[in-house]
Every structure is written in C-alpha cells, then in structure tokens.
Write an enzyme that holds these catalytic residues in place. Structure first.
Site, short mmCIF file in Angstrom:
data_model
loop_
_atom_site.label_atom_id
_atom_site.label_comp_id
_atom_site.label_asym_id
_atom_site.label_seq_id
_atom_site.Cartn_x
_atom_site.Cartn_y
_atom_site.Cartn_z
N ARG A 47 0.87 -1.18 0.00
CA ARG A 47 0.00 0.00 0.00
C ARG A 47 0.90 1.23 0.00
O ARG A 47 1.77 1.36 0.86
CB ARG A 47 -0.88 0.01 1.24
N ARG B 159 -9.48 -12.88 1.58
CA ARG B 159 -8.73 -12.44 0.39
C ARG B 159 -7.84 -13.53 -0.17
O ARG B 159 -7.17 -13.34 -1.19
CB ARG B 159 -7.84 -11.24 0.75
N MET C 188 -15.25 -8.46 5.67
CA MET C 188 -14.38 -7.33 5.32
C MET C 188 -15.14 -6.22 4.60
O MET C 188 -16.13 -6.47 3.92
CB MET C 188 -13.21 -7.81 4.47
N ASN D 251 -9.04 1.27 -5.15
CA ASN D 251 -9.37 2.69 -5.09
C ASN D 251 -8.18 3.64 -5.01
O ASN D 251 -8.04 4.53 -5.86
CB ASN D 251 -10.25 2.92 -3.86
N HIS E 27 -14.31 -1.84 5.06
CA HIS E 27 -14.33 -0.71 6.00
C HIS E 27 -15.25 0.41 5.55
O HIS E 27 -15.90 1.06 6.35
CB HIS E 27 -12.90 -0.16 6.17
N ARG F 118 -27.64 -20.26 19.59
CA ARG F 118 -26.88 -19.04 19.91
C ARG F 118 -27.08 -17.95 18.86
O ARG F 118 -27.53 -18.20 17.75
CB ARG F 118 -25.38 -19.35 19.93
N THR G 109 -10.31 -5.63 -6.28
CA THR G 109 -10.55 -5.48 -4.84
C THR G 109 -11.74 -6.35 -4.43
O THR G 109 -12.74 -6.42 -5.15
CB THR G 109 -10.85 -4.03 -4.38
N ILE G 110 -11.58 -6.98 -3.28
CA ILE G 110 -12.69 -7.77 -2.77
C ILE G 110 -13.86 -6.88 -2.38
O ILE G 110 -14.98 -7.34 -2.24
CB ILE G 110 -12.29 -8.65 -1.56
N ASP G 111 -13.58 -5.57 -2.17
CA ASP G 111 -14.63 -4.66 -1.68
C ASP G 111 -15.66 -4.27 -2.73
O ASP G 111 -16.73 -3.77 -2.39
CB ASP G 111 -14.00 -3.38 -1.12
#
Ligand code: F6P
Length: 365
Positions: A75, A289, A183, A117, A185, A176, A139-141
């Site tokens: 990054r 990922r 993932m 991005n 953010h 439960r 990107t996985i996002d």
C-alpha cells in the site's frame, strides 16, 4: 517494433491478480512473442525504486489458479506521492518524479496497473504526468467507481458465505446468536451479498447506520417465534447511528480507546446489554482475500486481461478496463479516480432482503 510494458499489482491483494496478469501477458505474447514485460515488485514501490523482474511467457503459465500476486504488492498512500522518496537525502526526487523517470529510462511503451481505489488515484496521476497507463479493477470490496464488478469480489463473497454457512450449524445446535464480521471498511457490498447468500437474519453495512437496540429486538422477536438461533453479518466499517454522527477524529479516538478489537466484538458487548441470549463472534479476516480465484473471477480476469492488452496494442491509454452492463469496456481514469462506489440505500438487493425479513438495524420494530 515489439511492445515493451511494465506491470504491477498495488494495494491489498485479492484473488484473481495472477489470472488477470496472465490474461494481459498471454494476449500480448499471442500477438507478438517478442513482447517484453517488466514486472515491478511490490506495487508502485517497485516503480519508484526501479525494482523489477524481466518476465517471460513461462512466468505466466500455471498461475491461473494461484492466489495472491507473483509480483508482490504494497500500500502506497496517494497523499505522499509528491513527497520525497528518500526523506533523509537532501536532493531526493519525489515518489512521482522517481516513477516518471524510471518509466522513461526503461523505455516503456505502457504501464499496466492492477489496483483498487487508492491505486487508481496514483494511476491517474501518472497518466496526467505523461505515462501510458491502462488499469484493471481489483478489490474484494467491489467499491471502484465505473465498473459494475471488481475481480476478487466474487471469490471473497464465496469464502464469507461459506463461513456463514458453517456457523449456521453450530448456531442451530447451541441456540446461539452469531456475529460474523465481513471485510469492508467503507462499503458493504461483500456483507450484503454474503449475508443474503448465507441466510443472515441481520445485515449491518457502513452505508446504513444501525441502532443496537433494534438489532436486539430482532433477536428477541426471533427467539419468541421459536427460532433457535440468529446470524448477524456485520461489515468491518458498520457504525451505529450515534457513531455515524461523530466527527472523524472523535470516532477514531473512540475506536482507539475501545477495549474491543473490532466492530463485531463491540456489537456483541452492546447486544449483551439488551439480551441474555448467548452471543459469539467469528472474524474470518484476511482469509477472505486468500486462495484460488473462483471460476467466475478466472473468466472475468481473463477477459479483462485480454481487453487491457488490446487497449495497449491500440495505444488507448488513460483508461480502466471494467464491466458495464455485462460488457468489458474502457472507462476514463479521470472518471474513476477518487470515487467510491457505495451501496445505494435504495439498492434492489436491500429491498429484496427486507422483503424476506432480513433487517438492516434501522427499522421500526
Ligand atoms: O480493500 C480490501 C480490504 O481487505 C478491506 O476489505 C479491508 O478493510 C482492508 O483491505 C484491510 O487492509 P489491510 O490488508 O491493509 O489490513
């Protein structure tokens, strides 16, 4: 004259980076076996520091199913691109200057960037500074503007869905509440898709701030209806209505002081205040990922790679190759750079999910 290109993978890794590079390389070698490809190591860091490998066609064989990236990645903050590459040296070039110089010194015809991005902002900056740039959306996002889908997304959704599937049986056995942290953010695409695919009862995403009391009411409602378990899929960046109103600095301060390591644990502690049902947390993290790209991503990256190579061959630069309405097309980098593709509040999947009784934590109950 044969084409000579540089290629790099930048930002967080994801499934499909190798298969995408394979697509680019095979198409170029197919057109001209003398094509020269330099692979910059660890993303833009390699271009800045002139660190690269001379690749050959054999480097791109046998990597279709391989996870990660054979070139390495890192990054590199866009904000630092015009700061000194070597801050302790008085005459250090900026990172941008170093990249432009190395590109020209290496006599490259084009630079192919596989990134998300942040990387697209840097790729656009390089294009504006005279480099012949073509990019591919990874990107996985799935949060890149200008393309309906990014590669890595489907593979990661498969993994997150498998996690929720697995949790279902243990949640049922014990009766439960399980919170699965997915993932993402800034955006909730993965949580939305994996949540629906995995049959979650509550889906919490950054785009829809939630009220923990509403989530607790959903759990009680299910309990009263005789349902033995509940599953909550929460995105890493999901916020309560109160948190969403905070300034960035106040929010960051609250997170720094919080005893909980992530949102799922924070949510569990909030829910414990409202219900005595047993709550457990599962965080698959970077596992999402990892590993081999799904067949969908193998096909997508092959097509994206082929079209990216053809853009280079036709000297069409300053574009990201993406998918729009099921067609692989070129989208101008300046339209992509710096824009986030969030889940719209009125997205049809949210409507459909609500239609089958899935809650997003902001309803009146
Ligand atoms: O952008 C991909 C992503 O996996 C996000 O979903 C996640 O929030 C972030 O990267 C994690 O970053 P890192 O790998 O630097 O911990």
């Amino acid at each position: 004259m044969s084409i000579r290109i540089g290629m790099l993978t930048s930002g967080g890794d994801c499934q499909g980076l190798n298969s995408a590079m394979r697509g680019v390389a095979k198409r170029l070698y197919e057109a001209d076996p003398k094509t020269e490809i330099l692979g910059f190591l660890d993303g833009f860091a390699g271009l800045m520091k002139n660190s690269y490998r001379v690749m050959g066609s054999k480097d791109f064989s046998g990597i279709l199913t391989l996870g990660g990236t054979i070139l390495g990645t890192s990054r590199q903050s866009f904000k630092t691109m015009e700061t000194a590459l070597y801050p302790d040296q008085p005459n250090s070039p900026t990172k941008l200057e170093a990249m432009v110089k190395n590109y020209h010194d290496l006599d490259l015809d084009a630079l192919v960037v596989l990134g998300g991005n942040g990387s697209h902002k840097t790729a656009n900056l390089l294009y504006e500074n005279g480099l012949n740039v073509v990019t591919l959306p990874k990107t996985i996002d799935n949060d890149l503007w200008g393309t309906d889908i990014t590669f890595g997304f489907q593979s990661a959704v498969n993994i997150a869905t498998n996690v929720i599937d697995g949790i279902h049986s243990t949640a049922t056995s014990h009766g439960r509440v399980f919170i699965v942290e997915v993932m993402g953010h800034k955006v909730g695409w993965m949580t939305l898709h994996a949540g629906i695919a995995g049959g979650a009862d509550v889906i919490l995403i950054p785009e829809i701030p939630y009220d923990p009391e509403v989530v607790a009411k959903v759990l009680l409602k299910r309990d009263k209806a005789g349902k033995r378990f509940s599953i909550i899929a929460v995105a890493e960046g999901a916020r309560t209505i109160q948190e969403a109103k905070m300034s960035k600095s106040d929010y960051n301060e609250m997170i720094a002081e919080s005893p909980y390591i992530s949102v799922a644990y924070r949510l569990a502690s909030m829910l414990n205040q409202y219900t005595d049902q047993e709550v457990r947390v599962t965080v698959p993290g970077h596992f999402q990922r990892g590993g081999t790209p799904s067949p969908y991503d193998r096909v997508l990256t092959t097509s994206l790679g082929v079209v990216a190579a053809e853009k280079v061959m036709r000297k069409k630069f300053g574009i990201m190759v993406g998918m729009v309405n099921n067609k692989i097309v070129g989208i101008p980098l300046k339209e992509v750079a710096g824009k986030l593709k969030e889940v719209p509040q009125d997205h049809e999947l949210i409507h459909d999910a609500r239609g089958i009784g899935i809650y997003f934590g902001n309803e009146q109950i």
